[in-house]
Design a protein around this motif. Sequence first.
Motif, PDB file in Angstrom:
ATOM      1  N   ALA A 181       0.828  -1.204   0.000  1.00 32.37           N
ATOM      2  CA  ALA A 181       0.000   0.000   0.000  1.00 32.37           C
ATOM      3  C   ALA A 181       0.870   1.265   0.000  1.00 32.37           C
ATOM      4  O   ALA A 181       0.584   2.229  -0.729  1.00 32.37           O
ATOM      5  N   ASP A 182       1.930   1.261   0.794  1.00 27.93           N
ATOM      6  CA  ASP A 182       2.832   2.420   0.839  1.00 27.93           C
ATOM      7  C   ASP A 182       3.492   2.648  -0.525  1.00 27.93           C
ATOM      8  O   ASP A 182       3.652   3.792  -0.976  1.00 27.93           O
ATOM      9  N   ARG A 185       1.033   4.253  -3.029  1.00 29.78           N
ATOM     10  CA  ARG A 185       0.873   5.686  -2.779  1.00 29.78           C
ATOM     11  C   ARG A 185       2.098   6.467  -3.272  1.00 29.78           C
ATOM     12  O   ARG A 185       1.971   7.545  -3.872  1.00 29.78           O
ATOM     13  N   LYS A 196      -6.175   9.495  -3.181  1.00 26.80           N
ATOM     14  CA  LYS A 196      -7.033   9.858  -2.062  1.00 26.80           C
ATOM     15  C   LYS A 196      -7.637   8.598  -1.458  1.00 26.80           C
ATOM     16  O   LYS A 196      -7.992   7.671  -2.187  1.00 26.80           O
ATOM     17  N   PRO A 197      -7.767   8.548  -0.131  1.00 27.39           N
ATOM     18  CA  PRO A 197      -8.365   7.356   0.495  1.00 27.39           C
ATOM     19  C   PRO A 197      -9.804   7.176   0.038  1.00 27.39           C
ATOM     20  O   PRO A 197     -10.533   8.151  -0.178  1.00 27.39           O
ATOM     21  N   THR A 199     -13.223   4.547   0.984  1.00 27.65           N
ATOM     22  CA  THR A 199     -13.723   3.524   1.896  1.00 27.65           C
ATOM     23  C   THR A 199     -14.502   2.461   1.124  1.00 27.65           C
ATOM     24  O   THR A 199     -15.478   2.772   0.441  1.00 27.65           O
ATOM     25  N   ASP A 208      -6.899  -1.351   2.585  1.00 31.81           N
ATOM     26  CA  ASP A 208      -6.347  -0.018   2.342  1.00 31.81           C
ATOM     27  C   ASP A 208      -6.629   0.307   0.881  1.00 31.81           C
ATOM     28  O   ASP A 208      -6.001  -0.256  -0.023  1.00 31.81           O
ATOM     29  N   MET A 210      -7.352   3.269  -2.292  1.00 34.56           N
ATOM     30  CA  MET A 210      -7.016   4.626  -2.708  1.00 34.56           C
ATOM     31  C   MET A 210      -7.505   4.847  -4.129  1.00 34.56           C
ATOM     32  O   MET A 210      -7.625   3.906  -4.910  1.00 34.56           O
ATOM     33  N   GLN A 211      -7.784   6.115  -4.451  1.00 36.18           N
ATOM     34  CA  GLN A 211      -8.383   6.419  -5.750  1.00 36.18           C
ATOM     35  C   GLN A 211      -7.838   7.713  -6.311  1.00 36.18           C
ATOM     36  O   GLN A 211      -7.571   8.669  -5.582  1.00 36.18           O
TER      37      GLN A 211
END
Length: 261
Positions: A181-182, A185, A196-197, A199, A208, A210-211
């Motif tokens: 995940a890191d 990003r 951007k996170p 949900t 986790d 992101m979009q």
Amino acid sequence: MRVSEFDHGPVISGRDQSIGGVRVKAVIRGAAVAAMMALALTGCKDGNAPADGAAKGSPATEGATAQSPAKGGGGSSAPSDGQGVTPNFPPVWVDATGLYSALPSDGSVGDVMVGGEPFVIQGGEAATYCEKETASPCPGIQAAGHRDMEARGNSDSTRVEFTLFTFPTAEEAGKAMKNLADQRRKKWAEEGAPAKPVTLKTDADATDAMQDGDSIDVVMRVGAVVAYLDADGASPDNVEYAAKVQIARVKSVSNGINPDR
């Protein structure tokens, strides 16, 4: 309905057939897997005793007996709720053959979604692949699998890539999930499109997501398995559905159930 919209049928786990723990070497592909899985899917030899390898636990708990979570069908040897559980037994774990079965099949994500030939790799190849994706070492990695899927007919740009990594323990899987995940990003930031996170409810132990625009990455962990979805051209609802399907398939295979029954 646009062709990019998935058929949101119920996400369920079947219980009709068992999948044995057949071991495979190097790369699993095409006809070789079909023949291997035909043997694995015979399940129980006589309806009571499991076929060889069908009830094997993870390497982290050699000698432990895997128990099905289903209630009422285990006989006198089945533990009651909260009893007979080995503390170190990963809640969800699959071997290389199971990883192949857990990857989505045509029609499992939606009628419009079809894919190329999936692959599964082990040993050093899996470690190299995992390290490339996470930009970090992947201690304990046992196998990795991948499949690309897209809308049938190329009538739009909807595409989802599914990647799975399996580890001996949930702790090792958790570290790999965080690193992956890191890295996603970081890569997006370097391309000038900070993620951007978002949900999503995936039914995984940890998620986790992101979009950026119509691109969505979802990194999940379920037990000792890391699942990663890289989606383009699909709505968050459709990506959430695809993520739930992936997690449900991993859980089914871990329980010795054929997800394509």
